[in-house]
Design an enzyme around this catalytic site. Structure first.
Site, PDB file in Angstrom:
ATOM      1  N   ASP A   1      52.206 184.213  25.480  1.00  0.00           N
ATOM      2  CA  ASP A   1      53.306 183.742  26.327  1.00  0.00           C
ATOM      3  C   ASP A   1      53.579 182.264  26.069  1.00  0.00           C
ATOM      4  OD1 ASP A   1      53.378 186.236  27.492  1.00  0.00           O
ATOM      5  OD2 ASP A   1      52.201 185.636  29.245  1.00  0.00           O
TER       6      ASP A   1
ATOM      7  N   ASP B   1      54.385 187.863  22.688  1.00  0.00           N
ATOM      8  CA  ASP B   1      54.581 188.554  23.960  1.00  0.00           C
ATOM      9  C   ASP B   1      55.804 187.949  24.651  1.00  0.00           C
ATOM     10  OD1 ASP B   1      54.251 190.325  26.016  1.00  0.00           O
ATOM     11  OD2 ASP B   1      52.354 189.543  26.714  1.00  0.00           O
TER      12      ASP B   1
ATOM     13  N   ASP C   1      56.669 184.353  31.701  1.00  0.00           N
ATOM     14  CA  ASP C   1      56.060 185.453  32.457  1.00  0.00           C
ATOM     15  C   ASP C   1      55.422 184.988  33.761  1.00  0.00           C
ATOM     16  OD1 ASP C   1      56.799 187.144  30.445  1.00  0.00           O
ATOM     17  OD2 ASP C   1      54.779 187.886  30.015  1.00  0.00           O
TER      18      ASP C   1
ATOM     19  N   ARG D   1      63.947 192.400  28.757  1.00  0.00           N
ATOM     20  CA  ARG D   1      63.315 191.536  29.767  1.00  0.00           C
ATOM     21  C   ARG D   1      64.016 190.190  29.895  1.00  0.00           C
ATOM     22  NH1 ARG D   1      56.753 192.636  29.077  1.00  0.00           N
ATOM     23  NH2 ARG D   1      56.900 194.910  28.973  1.00  0.00           N
TER      24      ARG D   1
END
Length: 367
Positions: A161, A190, A194, A243
């Site tokens: 991340d 990733d 997040d 996302r």
């Protein structure tokens, strides 16, 4: 669950800048470092002020960032860390102290509060090195580039991340950041932004997220619904698979963002989440909004959005797109004041203001 969609991920193009100072230097904060105030949900719950009122320290390495955190009188002593240069694995080591819990190979903000990290001078590039925020509150990150953080391959950092928040995090404002990857999970990356395990009162503003399989999530699973109260405004999402964000439970407010070339799905509201989606501009996007890859429904309130060359999937047991004619399925009350830019102006405004090294310019309400 894996979608087979062609990706186009050019290598991240952020320039790598050299460090310009050998030590940590105390300094008075320049006007650019002090300017601006947290917006959106980060302005709630007591507000987000970061290191306001504390010392200002200069850092040109990850180790110096950790030294600045560890050198404070206590873990909640306010501090502003001005960062310039290339921050990478080679110059980021663990530093010990009573006011910090750091680690090598990641910028670790753990069990601390009242910290601002801001890029200055010729810029701050965190290269293959993520920022991890855990059990912390009142954190500001501004005017930085974070690129090519991997969870597999070499070197790895922060679970892949760019910025990751987890476990009882409160009040984080990320502003004028550039978050980049060079591919998706199969290439070792990733999420870019997040949140999980009870992270709340977060704002992402005037930032650029590019070239990634995953823009970001709120909640790591369908049972991780304690997160929320997140605002996304005046951001550019470009060349992303999905996302933008994925929202599980909680409330998200998305306004005046520009979404370009989103391949699989955009705003994915699921597991009871509520998304307020206002005056955003979607261009060349597949499934801009809805509940995707689950039968646990989420909800949305929509107004003023432009859908330009947006395609929509047919509904099925795990696909509930909001389009082709999106209508609201819930109502979301917003507790803070904000001004909506005209949707047709959003692409131009975002192109001038979003990302690091743009002078931290903001919309003045004109096209």
């Amino acid at each position: 669950m894996k979608r087979s969609v062609a990706r186009r991920f050019p290598a991240a193009a952020a320039a790598l800048v050299a460090a310009t100072s050998a030590g940590v230097v105390l300094a008075m904060p320049p006007a650019s470092a002090a300017a601006g105030a947290a917006t959106g949900y980060a302005s709630q719950n007591g507000g987000t002020t970061g290191g306001q009122g504390g010392a200002t320290v200069r850092a040109t390495s990850g180790t110096q960032i950790h030294q600045a955190l560890c050198g404070r009188a206590g873990s909640s002593t306010p501090i502003t860390i001005q960062v310039e240069g290339r921050i990478n694995h080679g110059n980021t080591t663990k530093v010990s102290g009573d006011s910090c819990e750091t680690a090598a190979g990641v910028i670790e903000l753990k069990r601390i509060s009242n910290v601002t990290i801001i890029g200055v001078g010729s810029g701050a590039v965190f290269d293959q090195l993520g920022i991890h925020i855990r059990e912390s509150r009142n954190i500001i990150i501004r005017n930085v580039t974070i690129q090519n953080v991997k969870k597999s391959g070499s070197p790895t950092s922060n679970g892949g991340d760019a910025i990751g928040m987890e476990k009882n995090v409160r009040n984080v404002w990320v502003d004028h950041a550039t978050l980049l990857a060079s591919g998706g999970e199969s290439e070792g990356f990733d999420g870019l932004f997040d949140m999980k395990d009870n992270t709340q009162y977060v704002t992402l503003s005037y930032s650029t997220l590019r070239n990634s399989g995953r823009g970001g999530l709120v909640g790591s699973s369908e049972s991780d619904t304690s997160n929320g109260f997140v605002t996304y405004h005046h951001n550019l999402y470009q060349n992303i698979d999905s996302r933008t964000p994925l929202l599980r439970g909680g409330i998200g407010h998305m306004y005046n963002n520009h979404y370009v070339d989103v391949h699989e799905s955009g705003i994915n509201s699921r597991a009871g989440a509520k998304a307020k989606v206002e005056n955003n501009y979607f261009k060349d996007v597949h499934d801009a909004l809805g509940t995707f890859y689950t039968d646990e429904a989420g909800y949305w309130q929509v107004s003023g959005n432009t859908f330009d060359n947006v395609t929509w999937s047919a509904p099925d047991e795990e696909t509930n797109p909001a389009g082709p004619n999106p209508t609201s399925t819930t109502s979301v009350g917003i507790p803070y004041s904000y001004r909506l830019d005209q949707t047709s102006c959003v692409p131009g405004i975002v192109s001038r203001t979003a990302g690091a090294n743009t002078g931290m310019r903001e919309s003045d309400g004109t096209c």
